[in-house]
Design a protein around this motif. Structure first.
Motif, PDB file in Angstrom:
ATOM      1  N   ASN A   1       0.930  -1.189   0.279  1.00  0.00           N
ATOM      2  CA  ASN A   1      -0.020  -0.160  -0.081  1.00  0.00           C
ATOM      3  C   ASN A   1       0.876   1.318  -0.003  1.00  0.00           C
ATOM      4  O   ASN A   1       0.594   2.165  -0.854  1.00  0.00           O
ATOM      5  N   GLN A   2       2.051   1.280   0.947  1.00  0.00           N
ATOM      6  CA  GLN A   2       2.843   2.608   0.960  1.00  0.00           C
ATOM      7  C   GLN A   2       3.760   2.613  -0.461  1.00  0.00           C
ATOM      8  O   GLN A   2       3.783   3.670  -0.957  1.00  0.00           O
ATOM      9  N   THR A   3       3.871   1.431  -1.150  1.00  0.00           N
ATOM     10  CA  THR A   3       4.744   1.506  -2.217  1.00  0.00           C
ATOM     11  C   THR A   3       3.848   2.096  -3.313  1.00  0.00           C
ATOM     12  O   THR A   3       4.452   2.814  -3.960  1.00  0.00           O
ATOM     13  N   ALA A   4       2.609   1.545  -3.256  1.00  0.00           N
ATOM     14  CA  ALA A   4       1.426   2.229  -4.404  1.00  0.00           C
ATOM     15  C   ALA A   4       1.595   3.807  -4.105  1.00  0.00           C
ATOM     16  O   ALA A   4       1.663   4.589  -5.184  1.00  0.00           O
ATOM     17  N   VAL A   5       1.471   4.376  -3.026  1.00  0.00           N
ATOM     18  CA  VAL A   5       1.511   5.631  -2.842  1.00  0.00           C
ATOM     19  C   VAL A   5       2.854   6.585  -3.247  1.00  0.00           C
ATOM     20  O   VAL A   5       2.718   7.332  -3.920  1.00  0.00           O
ATOM     21  N   ASP A   6       3.888   6.000  -2.827  1.00  0.00           N
ATOM     22  CA  ASP A   6       5.053   6.580  -3.094  1.00  0.00           C
ATOM     23  C   ASP A   6       5.444   6.505  -4.561  1.00  0.00           C
ATOM     24  O   ASP A   6       5.979   7.540  -5.225  1.00  0.00           O
ATOM     25  N   LEU A   7       5.066   5.428  -5.343  1.00  0.00           N
ATOM     26  CA  LEU A   7       5.155   5.260  -6.623  1.00  0.00           C
ATOM     27  C   LEU A   7       4.168   6.320  -7.474  1.00  0.00           C
ATOM     28  O   LEU A   7       4.783   6.790  -8.242  1.00  0.00           O
TER      29      LEU A   7
ATOM     30  N   GLN B   1      13.319 -12.803   9.697  1.00  0.00           N
ATOM     31  CA  GLN B   1      14.442 -12.938   8.648  1.00  0.00           C
ATOM     32  C   GLN B   1      13.808 -13.634   7.498  1.00  0.00           C
ATOM     33  O   GLN B   1      14.202 -13.111   6.401  1.00  0.00           O
ATOM     34  N   ILE B   2      13.070 -14.508   7.987  1.00  0.00           N
ATOM     35  CA  ILE B   2      12.464 -15.425   6.593  1.00  0.00           C
ATOM     36  C   ILE B   2      11.607 -14.304   5.758  1.00  0.00           C
ATOM     37  O   ILE B   2      11.282 -14.361   4.507  1.00  0.00           O
ATOM     38  N   ILE B   3      10.587 -13.745   6.658  1.00  0.00           N
ATOM     39  CA  ILE B   3       9.732 -12.566   6.208  1.00  0.00           C
ATOM     40  C   ILE B   3      10.387 -11.532   5.282  1.00  0.00           C
ATOM     41  O   ILE B   3      10.022 -11.264   3.950  1.00  0.00           O
ATOM     42  N   SER B   4      11.674 -11.128   5.733  1.00  0.00           N
ATOM     43  CA  SER B   4      12.479  -9.970   5.152  1.00  0.00           C
ATOM     44  C   SER B   4      12.771 -10.629   3.646  1.00  0.00           C
ATOM     45  O   SER B   4      12.740  -9.965   2.651  1.00  0.00           O
ATOM     46  N   LYS B   5      13.520 -11.820   3.620  1.00  0.00           N
ATOM     47  CA  LYS B   5      13.672 -12.388   2.353  1.00  0.00           C
ATOM     48  C   LYS B   5      12.613 -12.521   1.345  1.00  0.00           C
ATOM     49  O   LYS B   5      12.695 -12.237   0.029  1.00  0.00           O
ATOM     50  N   GLU B   6      11.463 -12.748   1.828  1.00  0.00           N
ATOM     51  CA  GLU B   6      10.404 -13.270   0.800  1.00  0.00           C
ATOM     52  C   GLU B   6       9.836 -11.528   0.663  1.00  0.00           C
ATOM     53  O   GLU B   6       9.474 -11.821  -0.767  1.00  0.00           O
ATOM     54  N   MET B   7       9.955 -10.752   1.328  1.00  0.00           N
ATOM     55  CA  MET B   7       9.407  -9.351   0.798  1.00  0.00           C
ATOM     56  C   MET B   7      10.349  -8.804  -0.412  1.00  0.00           C
ATOM     57  O   MET B   7      10.061  -8.091  -1.158  1.00  0.00           O
ATOM     58  N   LYS B   8      11.653  -9.172  -0.086  1.00  0.00           N
ATOM     59  CA  LYS B   8      12.687  -8.653  -1.343  1.00  0.00           C
ATOM     60  C   LYS B   8      12.391  -9.241  -2.480  1.00  0.00           C
ATOM     61  O   LYS B   8      12.595  -8.722  -3.458  1.00  0.00           O
ATOM     62  N   SER B   9      11.545 -10.542  -2.372  1.00  0.00           N
ATOM     63  CA  SER B   9      11.238 -11.194  -3.691  1.00  0.00           C
ATOM     64  C   SER B   9       9.932 -10.804  -4.124  1.00  0.00           C
ATOM     65  O   SER B   9       9.325 -11.614  -5.054  1.00  0.00           O
ATOM     66  N   LEU B  10       9.270 -10.084  -3.565  1.00  0.00           N
ATOM     67  CA  LEU B  10       7.899  -9.381  -3.900  1.00  0.00           C
ATOM     68  C   LEU B  10       7.985  -8.836  -5.261  1.00  0.00           C
ATOM     69  O   LEU B  10       8.777  -8.174  -5.736  1.00  0.00           O
ATOM     70  N   SER B  11       6.812  -9.340  -6.215  1.00  0.00           N
ATOM     71  CA  SER B  11       7.002  -8.748  -7.559  1.00  0.00           C
ATOM     72  C   SER B  11       5.944  -7.541  -7.400  1.00  0.00           C
ATOM     73  O   SER B  11       5.280  -7.233  -6.655  1.00  0.00           O
ATOM     74  N   LEU B  12       6.319  -6.586  -8.612  1.00  0.00           N
ATOM     75  CA  LEU B  12       5.763  -5.445  -8.780  1.00  0.00           C
ATOM     76  C   LEU B  12       4.068  -5.775  -9.186  1.00  0.00           C
ATOM     77  O   LEU B  12       3.201  -4.866  -8.826  1.00  0.00           O
TER      78      LEU B  12
ATOM     79  N   GLN C   1      -4.347  -0.573  -2.421  1.00  0.00           N
ATOM     80  CA  GLN C   1      -3.909   0.762  -3.138  1.00  0.00           C
ATOM     81  C   GLN C   1      -3.278   0.689  -4.433  1.00  0.00           C
ATOM     82  O   GLN C   1      -2.185  -0.402  -4.291  1.00  0.00           O
ATOM     83  N   LYS C   2      -3.452   1.237  -5.343  1.00  0.00           N
ATOM     84  CA  LYS C   2      -2.823   0.932  -6.814  1.00  0.00           C
ATOM     85  C   LYS C   2      -2.234   2.281  -7.362  1.00  0.00           C
ATOM     86  O   LYS C   2      -3.161   3.180  -7.186  1.00  0.00           O
ATOM     87  N   PRO C   3      -1.020   2.550  -7.619  1.00  0.00           N
ATOM     88  CA  PRO C   3      -0.364   3.578  -8.031  1.00  0.00           C
ATOM     89  C   PRO C   3      -1.197   4.239  -9.246  1.00  0.00           C
ATOM     90  O   PRO C   3      -1.659   5.292  -9.413  1.00  0.00           O
ATOM     91  N   ASP C   4      -1.781   3.435 -10.396  1.00  0.00           N
ATOM     92  CA  ASP C   4      -2.612   4.021 -11.319  1.00  0.00           C
ATOM     93  C   ASP C   4      -3.790   4.605 -11.107  1.00  0.00           C
ATOM     94  O   ASP C   4      -4.187   5.442 -11.577  1.00  0.00           O
ATOM     95  N   GLU C   5      -4.528   3.638 -10.000  1.00  0.00           N
ATOM     96  CA  GLU C   5      -5.838   4.160  -9.776  1.00  0.00           C
ATOM     97  C   GLU C   5      -5.619   5.786  -8.878  1.00  0.00           C
ATOM     98  O   GLU C   5      -6.403   6.467  -8.682  1.00  0.00           O
ATOM     99  N   ILE C   6      -4.628   5.794  -8.004  1.00  0.00           N
ATOM    100  CA  ILE C   6      -4.331   6.828  -7.130  1.00  0.00           C
ATOM    101  C   ILE C   6      -4.045   7.937  -8.239  1.00  0.00           C
ATOM    102  O   ILE C   6      -4.643   9.193  -7.897  1.00  0.00           O
TER     103      ILE C   6
END
Length: 1477
Positions: A1151-1157, A1301-1312, A1320-1325
Motif C-alpha cells: 500500500n505504501q509503495t503504491a502511494v510512493d510510486l 528474517q524469513i519474512i524479510s527475504k520473502e518481501m525482497k522477492s515481492l513482485s511489482l 492501493q494501486k498507483p495507477d488508480e491513485i
C-alpha cells in the motif's frame, strides 16, 4: 578668442589679462551651470521623464540647464526667461557687506567706484544658459534642441566660435530636422499667384539679410531685427528682454539666423522666405565672422555709432561700399530718412527716430533690393566657406551619411514592400505562401542587405547618424514634388500625388518586419546567403531602447505584424529584463494635435512622414529619472501615438469600422488613454465619443479597466471657470448618452458613463489653450499651451503612481490577443488574454501540487486507519477525527496558497482567482475527508457484515489448534516421513471442517445469465436506449460486496431503462425496434456483469465459513508439523505470529509503495506533472504514435475512458520498462522501514511486559496495540490458553525475529504485480488525482474542456485548440457531406447551424451561445487557430471516418490539398508548439 561685452568695457587693461579673465569667467560659468565634469547632455536626457517643473519659483543655478531643456521640450518659449536663483553662499556673502554708518550709506549711493562684481557674478545671462546647454550636449541633443528653438520661433546659432580652438563652427547638422512652410506670392499679368512651399530648411535657397554693428550703440540691433521679422515676438534676444544683463560671456561672436516665412496674405512684410543673420557683439573685434557674412549675404545691414573719417568703422564701411554687395548703413548720429548713396547702397539715420519708422524704411529698402536678381543663400553652402568648420564633416557623421547614401542610391521603387500580405489574407493559403516566398527573397536584395549590414556593423554613434541621415535623405526624395500651386480644381490630384510621394524610414523597418514574418511563417532558410533576418528583432530592439519610435501598426495596410512585434519585444525583454511599463496611449480626430501634445509632454519625435499626419501607430519607451523612480511601481512609460480618427484619406473605405477597430485596440492596450478633442463643442465630437465609449464598454466586458483623460485642445478661454463648468456638464451629458447607446449596441446595461469606467468629470477633463500665439507660420507656441502640457503631465504621473503598470511580456501578449480578437470582429466573444491564460495554467499546475499534497497525506492516513478497522479496533470514523489528522498539512497548504497569491510576480492578475481557488481547495479538502470516510465506512460495514463469521473464527481456530496439537502428540515419534505426515493431516482435515461447519449453510454462486433472462421475460421486451455509464452507476451503488447479490438489482436497472426509453421516444417522436432494444439491454447487462460477479465473489470469500476454514489449512498443517517434531509452545506460537505478521506487513508495504510510486510518477513522468492540458497533449501524442482509429474514436466519444487507459499503460511502462529499478528500490525501502518498525515494537513490548511481570496474554495485547497504527495484525483469533506455558518472553522474541528474517527475504522477492493488485494501486491513485477535472465536450467538435477544476463556474468551458466538426460527426443537413470546418473558423464566419437534429430554427455560428444549453456553457475563441494535428488525423483516417459516420468528405467536408502535406512528425510537433503557448 572673443572678449565678453562686460570685459571690453574695462579700460587700460592689457588684452592678455582680459582674455585670461574672460576664460576664468567662462569656466566658472560652466562649473556653476553644468556639474557633470566633462559628461555631456545626451539625447537620453531629452527622453527621460523628470519631475514636472514648478511654474512659479526660481530655479537654482545647478538645475537651470535641466529646466531649460524641460521647458524647451514642452515648447515653452519662456525657457529663455527662466528666473535663476543665485547660489545661496554667494548671496549671503554679499548681504554681509552692509554698512551700519549712515554717512557711508549716503556716499555709497553717489559713488561710482562701488564694486558690484559679486552681483554680476551672481546673475546668469539667459543666453549663457542656452549656450552652455548647446556646448555641453551631444550632436543629437543639439539637433533636438535647435529643432525645438525653431518651433519656438527663435533665432538659431549659425556660426559658433569654438571655445577650445580659434576656428569657427557651423552646426549644420542641428538644422537637418527643421522644416519650413511658407506661401510665396507673385504678381504676374495683373493676377496674384500663391505657391505653397514646404522644404527642409537646409535645402531652401533664400535671400540672406545680415546685420552687424561696428562699435557700441545705445540702440539695440537685435530688437530692431525683431520688428522686421515678428514685432510680437523676440526672435533675437536683446538687451531689453527679461533677465538680460551686461555680463554676457558666450554670445559674442555667435551668428544667429532666423527666417521670415510669409503667410500669403496682403499684410506680409515680404512676399518670399528671407533669412536674417545677426552677429552678436562688436564686429570690429570679429573680422572673420564679418567676412563670412559679407560673403554669403544678399543684403548687409551695418549699424555704426557715427561716420567719421579715420575711425576703424569708417574703413570697414568704405570697403563695403566698394563691394558689389547691397548695403544699408544705419548711423546713430544722424536723423535723416532713407537716402540712396549709389545703386543698392543706402544710408538711414537712427537718431531721435522711432523704431517703427526705421523698420518700415528698412523693410521697403530690402524689398526693393531683393526685387531684382540677387544671390541666394543655402545652409549646405557653409561647408564651402574657408575658415568655417562644419560639424557634419566629423568622421562619425560622415560614416553614417555614406552608409545612408548607399541606401538611398537604390531606386526609390525598390523601397516598396514585396506584396501587401494583410490585404491578401482572404485569398487562398497557397497564394499567401507565394507572397511570403517573394518577401523572403526581398531579404536577399541589395537594399535590405545594405541597410541591415549597416545597422549591425556601425558603432552606436555611427548608427544613430546613419538612421538620421537615412530619414533626412528619404524625406528629400519624398519632398521634391511637394511644392504645388494651390488651385481648387487640382486638390484631389494633389492629394493623391502627396500620398504617393510620402515615404519614410518607417517603410524600411516595415519591410524588415514583413521579411521577418515571411521567414518565420515558412519556417525555413532561403537559398540566398543573406540569412541575417533572424537578427532583425534584436536590431530593432536596440533602436527602441535607445529612444527610437517603432511602428506598432502598419499605417498603410492598417495591420499589426504580430510575429514581428512579439520578436521585437522579446528582444527588448532580453536586454532590459521583463520590466514593468505604464502604457499611455492617445486617441483623437485627425490633425487635432495628438503627436504635438505627446512630443511637447515627453520630448518625443514620433515618425511622421514628410508632409502628412501620423499613420498607423507607434510606440516609444521612456525611462523614469532616478529622482522620481521610487514613487512608481514601474521603470518605464511606453507611449503609443496613433493616427487620427475620421481620417480624410480613408473616406469611403469603411472609415467607421476602421475607427472602431483602432479605438478598441488603443484603449485596450493603454493603462491610460488620452482622449484628444479639438475644440469644446460636443456636437462636433459626437462621432468620436461614440467610438470611444463603445471601446471602453468592450474593455469592461472582457474585464480590462483602463483609465481615461479627456483633453480639449484649442479652447479660446480656458480660464473662465463658468464656461469650463458648462463645458464639462455638456460633456458629461454627451458621454452618458453615448454610454446608453453603446450599452444597447453591445447588449449590456449602463445608464451613465461612470457605469462603464471610473470617471470624474471634474478631475479627468483638461482644457488646453490654442497651440499658436498668433497666426502661423511666424507665430510662436502659446505659453499657456506649454503650461497645460506640464499640468497634464503632472496629472498623468499622479494617476500613474497608483498603477502597477504592466510587464513587457504581458504587453506583448495583450497586443496579440486584442488584434486577433479584432480580426475576428466580435471582441467580447473573441478576446483571448494570452497572459491570463498562461498565468492561469501555472495556477492550475500549482493547484495540482496542492491537491496532491493533501491526497498523498490522506492516503497515508487511510493506510494507517485501515488495519485498525480490519482488527475491529475502530468501529466508527468521524469527519472531525480525519480533519484533525490532516490539519497540519492542510494549514501548510493554506499558507502556501496565501504566499502564492500575495508574493507571486503576477499577483495583480492572480487576485481575480484567489477567492475561487481558496474555495476550491476547501471543497477538495472536504471531498477528501468525505471520500475517505465513505471508503472506511464501507470497510466497517464489511466487517459488520462478516461479524457472524468473525465471531466463529476464534472458536474455529481454537478448536483447530487444539485438534492439531492433540493429533501431533498422538502421532509424535511414530511418523518420520513428511509425505506420510501430510497424508495423515489431510485425512482428518476434511472431517474437522465438516464437524465445525455442520450448522453453517454455505453461500451459493449466482447464475447471472438466468437472472438476466428472467428480467427480460418479466419486462415483456419493452426496453429503451440507455447509456453504459448510467447503468454502471446504478449497479455499483448496490452493496453486493457486503450483502451479496439479488436479482432485484437487475430489475431496478431495467425499470430505470424503461422509464428513460419512454421519455426518449416521446422526445424524438419515433419508436425503437424490439430487436434493437433487446440487444441494447443485453449489452448493458454485459457491461455490468463483470462488476457484479467480482463483487459477489468478494462477498462470498469474506463470509463463507467453508472458504475461510480451507484458507487456514496450510497454516494449521504447519502448526501440526511443528508439534509433531517436538517444538515447544514458544516456537509454535512464534511461527503463528510470524504467519500473521507476514500477511499484514506485505499488505502495508504494498500500500505504501503504491502511494510512493504514484508520487514518483507524478514528479518524473511529463504527462503527469502538469495541468489537464498537459495530460491532454501526451494522450494525443500517444494516440498518434499508435495510429489506432478505434482508440481515437474512444477518445472522441468517451475521453475519460481513453485517458484512464493511457494512465494505466503509462504507469506499467514506467514501472516495468522505463524505470525497472526505481519501483523495486521504493519497495525495498518500505520493506526495510516496516521491518524496523516491527523489530522495534517487538523489543519495546517484550521489555515492558517483562518489567511489569506480565504473562503471555498481556504480551499479545501490548504487541498488538503497538502495531495497529501500521499493520492490521489480527491477534484476537489466537487463544493464549493453549500457550499458557510460555514464560520466557525473550526466547519468544528471538523466535519471532528468526521468522522476521524469513519474512524479510520473502518481501525482497515481492513482485511489482503484487503491488499492482493490492488495495492501493498507483495507477488508480493517479487516475483519482488527474481525472478529477472537467470532462465536458465541445458541442461541435467534441474537444474536451481542459480546465483542471471539475466545477469551474462561472468560467465557461474552453479548449485552446478545437477540431474539425466532422470528427464528431457534424454534417450538412439533408446531405452526406461531413463538415470539416474548425469551430474557431466557424464562429468567425457567417454560416449557420442547427443545435439538434430535430431543430427547425437555425442559429448563426457567431451567436452560437444564444442556442442555450450546452452551447451557452462554452467559450469558443474565433482566432483562426487550426491545429495541424487534427488536419493530419482527418487525412490519415479519412476512409475510417467516412465508414464510421456513413458520410463523405466532399462538398462542405472536402479536405484541402494543404492538409495532406502534413506528416505525423509535423502533427506531433504542432502539439508541442501549440500547447506550450
Amino acid at each position: 578668442m572673443f572678449i565678453s561685452k562686460s570685459n571690453r568695457q574695462s579700460k587700460n587693461i592689457p588684452v592678455e589679462n582680459l582674455q585670461k579673465n574672460h576664460q576664468k569667467e567662462v569656466e566658472a560659468l560652466f562649473s556653476r551651470l553644468h556639474d557633470r565634469q566633462q559628461q555631456r547632455f545626451s539625447s537620453a536626457d531629452f527622453l527621460t521623464i523628470y519631475p514636472p517643473l514648478n511654474q512659479i519659483t526660481d530655479t537654482p543655478e545647478k538645475d537651470a540647464a535641466q529646466a531649460f531643456l524641460q521647458r524647451l521640450t514642452a515648447l515653452d518659449y519662456r525657457a529663455r526667461y527662466i528666473p535663476v536663483q543665485p547660489d545661496s553662499s554667494e548671496s549671503d556673502s554679499v548681504s554681509e557687506s552692509v554698512s551700519t554708518d549712515d554717512d557711508d550709506d549716503f556716499y555709497a549711493i553717489f559713488s561710482t567706484n562701488v564694486d558690484f562684481s559679486q552681483f554680476k557674478q551672481d546673475h546668469v545671462h539667459p543666453m549663457d544658459i542656452q549656450m552652455v546647454v548647446f556646448h555641453c550636449s551631444d550632436s543629437f541633443l543639439k539637433q533636438s534642441m535647435i529643432t525645438k528653438l525653431s518651433q519656438c520661433q527663435y533665432a538659431l546659432p549659425l556660426l559658433v566660435p569654438d571655445r577650445a580652438a580659434a576656428d569657427i563652427e557651423s552646426p549644420l547638422w542641428t538644422f537637418r530636422q527643421i522644416r519650413k512652410t511658407w506661401k510665396k506670392t507673385e504678381i504676374r499679368d495683373n493676377s496674384k499667384s500663391v505657391t505653397i512651399k514646404s522644404l527642409p530648411i537646409c535645402k531652401a535657397e533664400t535671400p540672406l539679410v545680415s546685420f552687424f554693428r561696428l562699435g557700441s550703440l545705445s540702440q539695440s540691433k537685435s530688437q530692431l531685427m525683431n520688428t522686421l521679422i515678428n514685432d510680437r515676438h523676440n526672435t533675437f534676444f536683446h538687451r531689453n528682454c527679461p533677465g538680460s544683463t551686461k555680463s554676457r560671456h558666450l554670445m559674442d561672436g555667435v551668428v544667429e539666423i532666423a527666417w521670415y516665412c510669409p503667410a500669403g496674405k496682403d499684410n506680409d512684410s515680404f512676399s518670399d522666405c528671407i533669412g536674417f543673420c545677426n552677429l552678436h557683439g562688436d564686429s570690429l573685434l570679429m573680422e572673420k565672422q564679418r567676412e563670412i557674412l559679407t560673403e554669403i549675404s544678399s543684403v548687409l545691414v551695418v549699424l555704426v555709432p557715427a561716420l567719421e573719417k579715420g575711425q576703424e568703422s569708417s574703413k570697414v564701411i568704405s570697403t563695403l561700399i566698394r563691394s558689389p554687395n547691397p548695403l544699408i548703413v544705419l548711423t546713430a548720429d544722424n536723423d535723416c530718412g532713407a537716402v540712396q548713396i549709389k545703386p543698392q547702397k543706402y544710408k538711414v539715420g537712427l537718431k531721435d527716430r522711432s523704431q517703427s519708422d526705421v523698420s518700415e524704411e528698412l523693410r521697403e529698402i530690402i524689398r526693393k533690393i531683393l526685387s531684382g536678381s540677387n544671390k541666394s543663400f543655402n545652409l549646405e553652402l557653409m561647408s564651402n566657406i574657408s575658415g568655417v568648420r562644419v560639424d557634419e564633416d566629423d568622421t562619425v557623421c560622415q560614416n553614417g551619411k555614406s552608409a545612408a547614401m548607399n541606401i538611398v542610391k537604390t531606386n526609390k521603387e525598390r523601397f516598396h514592400l514585396r506584396g501587401n500580405i494583410e490585404k491578401e489574407k482572404s485569398q487562398k493559403d497557397q497564394q499567401l505562401i507565394q507572397i511570403r516566398q517573394k518577401q523572403c527573397a526581398a531579404s536577399c536584395s541589395e537594399l535590405m542587405k545594405s541597410f541591415t549590414d549597416s545597422l549591425m556593423s556601425l558603432e552606436q554613434k555611427d548608427k544613430e547618424y546613419f538612421l538620421k541621415w537615412t530619414q533626412i535623405l528619404i524625406d528629400e526624395l519624398s519632398s521634391k514634388d511637394l511644392s504645388l500651386k494651390v488651385k481648387q480644381t487640382e486638390l484631389e490630384q494633389i492629394s493623391q500625388k502627396l500620398q504617393a510621394a510620402t515615404f519614410g524610414l518607417e517603410h524600411i523597418f516595415r519591410e524588415m518586419s514583413q521579411i521577418y514574418e515571411a521567414h518565420q511563417s515558412l519556417k525555413r532558410q532561403t537559398h540566398c546567403r543573406h540569412t541575417e533576418w533572424v537578427k532583425y528583432p534584436e536590431l530593432a530592439a536596440d533602436l527602441m531602447i535607445s529612444g527610437h519610435p517603432m511602428e506598432l501598426m502598419d499605417g498603410d495596410a492598417g495591420h499589426v505584424p504580430l510575429t514581428w512585434i512579439s520578436g521585437l519585444l522579446q528582444e527588448v525583454i532580453k536586454k532590459l529584463g521583463d520590466q514593468r511599463v505604464f502604457v499611455l496611449s492617445v486617441l483623437g480626430v485627425q490633425s487635432s494635435g495628438k503627436s504635438t501634445m505627446l512630443n511637447a509632454m515627453f520630448g518625443l519625435q514620433f515618425a511622421v512622414s514628410a508632409g502628412r499626419c501620423t499613420k498607423g501607430a507607434y510606440m516609444q519607451l521612456l525611462k523614469l529619472s532616478e529622482e522620481i523612480k521610487t514613487d512608481f511601481k514601474f521603470d518605464y512609460v511606453l507611449v503609443v501615438d496613433t493616427e487620427g480618427l475620421r481620417a480624410l484619406e480613408l473616406e469611403g473605405h469603411n472609415t467607421l469600422h476602421h475607427d472602431n477597430e483602432l479605438a478598441t485596440f488603443v484603449v485596450g492596450l493603454g493603462n491610460m488613454t488620452l482622449i484628444n478633442i479639438f475644440g469644446e463643442n460636443p456636437a462636433e465630437m459626437q462621432d468620436i465619443l461614440q467610438i470611444v465609449v463603445q471601446a471602453f464598454m468592450r474593455m469592461k466586458k472582457v474585464q480590462l479597466s483602463p483609465s481615461c483623460v479627456f483633453v480639449h485642445q484649442n479652447v479660446t478661454d480656458i480660464t473662465a471657470a463658468e464656461k469650463n463648468m458648462d463645458g464639462k456638464r455638456r460633456l458629461q451629458e454627451k458621454l452618458d448618452k453615448m454610454a446608453q447607446l453603446a450599452a444597447k449596441e453591445e447588449g449590456c446595461e449602463a445608464e451613465c458613463f461612470s457605469d462603464v469606467i471610473a470617471f470624474d468629470v471634474q478631475k479627468d477633463v483638461k482644457y488646453f489653450a490654442q497651440l499658436w500665439e498668433g497666426s502661423p507660420p511666424m507665430a510662436p507656441p502659446n505659453p499657456g499651451y506649454s503650461e497645460s502640457v506640464q499640468e497634464l503631465k503632472s496629472f498623468i504621473l499622479s494617476k500613474a503612481s497608483e498603477s502597477d503598470g504592466i510587464k513587457l511580456s504581458h504587453f506583448s501578449s495583450k497586443i496579440q490577443d486584442l488584434w486577433n480578437a479584432l480580426m475576428n470582429e466580435n471582441v467580447v466573444f473573441n478576446l483571448k488574454n494570452t497572459q491570463e491564460i498562461s498565468v492561469y495554467r501555472k495556477l492550475e499546475v500549482q493547484y495540482g501540487n496542492w491537491t496532491w499534497a493533501l491526497r498523498s497525506e490522506m492516503l497515508t492516513i487511510e493506510n494507517r486507519l485501515y488495519p485498525q478497522i480490519e482488527k475491529r479496533q475502530i468501529g466508527k470514523i468521524l469527519i472531525s477525527d480525519l480533519s484533525k489528522e490532516i490539519s497540519k498539512t492542510y494549514e501548510q497548504i493554506k499558507t502556501e496558497i496565501k504566499d502564492y497569491f500575495e508574493k507571486n510576480e503576477d499577483k495583480e492578475m492572480l487576485v481575480q482567482w484567489r477567492g475561487r481557488f481558496q474555495i476550491k481547495i476547501t471543497d477538495f479538502h472536504e471531498e477528501l475527508l468525505t471520500g475517505v470516510k465513505r471508503k472506511l465506512d464501507e470497510v466497517i460495514q464489511q466487517k459488520k457484515a462478516c461479524k457472524k463469521l468473525d465471531e466463529k473464527e476464534t472458536d474455529f481456530e481454537n478448536k483447530l489448534l487444539q485438534k492439531s496439537k492433540e493429533l501431533a502428540h498422538m502421532l509424535r515419534g511414530t511418523i518420520k516421513d513428511e509425505e506420510e505426515l501430510k497424508m495423515q493431516f489431510d485425512s482428518v482435515w476434511s472431517h474437522w471442517v465438516k464437524e465445525l461447519t455442520s450448522d453453517t449453510k454455505p453461500i451459493e454462486d449466482i447464475n447471472l445469465e438466468e437472472d438476466q433472462l428472467t428480467v427480460l421475460n418479466n419486462l415483456g421486451f419493452e426496453l429503451a436506449l440507455y447509456v453504459k455509464q448510467k447503468s454502471l452507476e446504478i449497479i455499483q451503488s448496490k452493496p453486493v460486496a457486503t450483502r451479496g447479490f439479488t436479482p432485484t438489482y437487475l430489475h431496478e436497472v431495467a425499470k430505470n431503462v424503461q422509464e428513460n426509453v419512454t421519455e426518449f421516444e416521446s422526445k424524438m417522436k419515433f419508436t425503437f425496434k424490439k430487436k434493437f432494444t433487446v440487444e441494447l439491454l443485453l449489452f448493458v447487462f454485459h457491461q455490468t456483469a463483470g462488476w457484479i460477479l467480482q463483487s459477489h465473489k468478494f462477498y462470498k470469500d469474506n463470509n463463507d465459513a467453508l472458504i475461510y476454514l480451507n484458507s487456514k489449512k496450510n497454516e494449521y498443517f504447519n502448526i501440526f508439523r511443528s508439534f509433531c517434531k517436538g517444538s515447544s509452545s514458544a516456537v509454535v506460537f512464534g511461527e503463528m505470529i510470524c504467519q500473521k505478521l507476514k500477511v499484514s506487513a506485505v499488505e502495508a508495504v504494498c500500500n505504501q509503495t503504491a502511494v510512493d510510486l504514484a508520487g514518483e510518477l507524478r514528479c518524473n513522468v511529463p504527462a503527469f506533472n502538469g495541468n489537464r492540458l498537459n495530460l491532454e497533449k501526451h494522450v494525443l501524442k500517444d494516440l498518434a504514435e499508435k495510429e489506432d482509429f478505434n482508440k481515437f474514436m474512444t477518445y472522441i466519444r468517451d475521453p475519460r475512458e481513453q485517458v484512464e487507459e493511457f494512465i494505466r499503460k503509462k504507469v506499467k511502462k514506467y514501472m516495468f520498462e522505463e524505470n525497472k529499478n526505481k519501483a523495486p528500490q521504493i519497495l525495498q525501502k518500505n520493506s526495510d522501514d516496516i521491518q524496523r518498525f516491527i523489530r522495534q515494537t517487538l523489543f519495546e513490548a517484550t521489555e515492558k511486559i517483562k518489567t511489569e511481570k506480565g504473562d503471555i496474554n498481556m504480551w499479545v495485547k501490548e504487541f498488538s496495540i503497538s502495531l495497529r497504527c501500521k499493520l492490521k495484525l489480527t491477534m484476537n483469533t489466537i487463544s493464549c490458553q493453549n500457550f499458557r506455558d510460555i514464560n520466557n518472553l525473550d526466547f519468544l522474541r528471538v523466535e519471532i525475529e528468526k521468522g522476521l528474517q524469513i519474512i524479510s527475504k520473502e518481501m525482497k522477492s515481492l513482485s511489482l504485480t503484487e503491488v499492482m493488485n493490492n488495495r492501493q494501486k498507483p495507477d488508480e491513485i493517479l487516475i483519482d488525482q488527474l481525472c478529477n477535472c472537467c470532462w465536458e465536450r465541445c458541442p461541435f467538435c467534441a474537444a474536451v474542456c481542459i480546465n483542471t477544476i471539475k466545477d469551474h463556474s462561472p468560467d465557461k468551458h474552453s479548449v485552446p485548440f478545437h477540431r474539425p466538426s466532422g470528427v464528431n460527426g457534424w454534417h450538412k443537413r439533408a446531405s452526406m457531406e461531413l463538415n470539416n470546418d474548425f469551430c474557431t473558423t466557424s464562429v468567425a464566419s457567417d454560416k449557420i447551424f442547427y443545435p439538434s437534429p430535430e431543430s427547425e430554427k437555425s442559429i448563426p455560428y457567431k451567436l452560437y451561445q444564444t442556442a442555450g444549453g450546452k452551447y451557452a456553457s462554452w467559450s469558443i475563441i474565433a482566432d483562426g487557430s487550426m491545429l495541424p494535428y487534427w488536419k493530419w488525423f482527418v487525412c490519415r483516417f479519412q476512409k475510417e471516418i467516412e465508414d464510421y459516420y456513413k458520410e463523405k468528405c466532399k462538398g462542405w467536408g472536402e479536405i484541402l490539398p494543404e492538409w495532406r502535406k502534413y506528416t505525423k512528425e509535423e502533427a506531433l510537433r504542432s502539439l508541442d508548439e501549440m500547447y506550450s503557448l
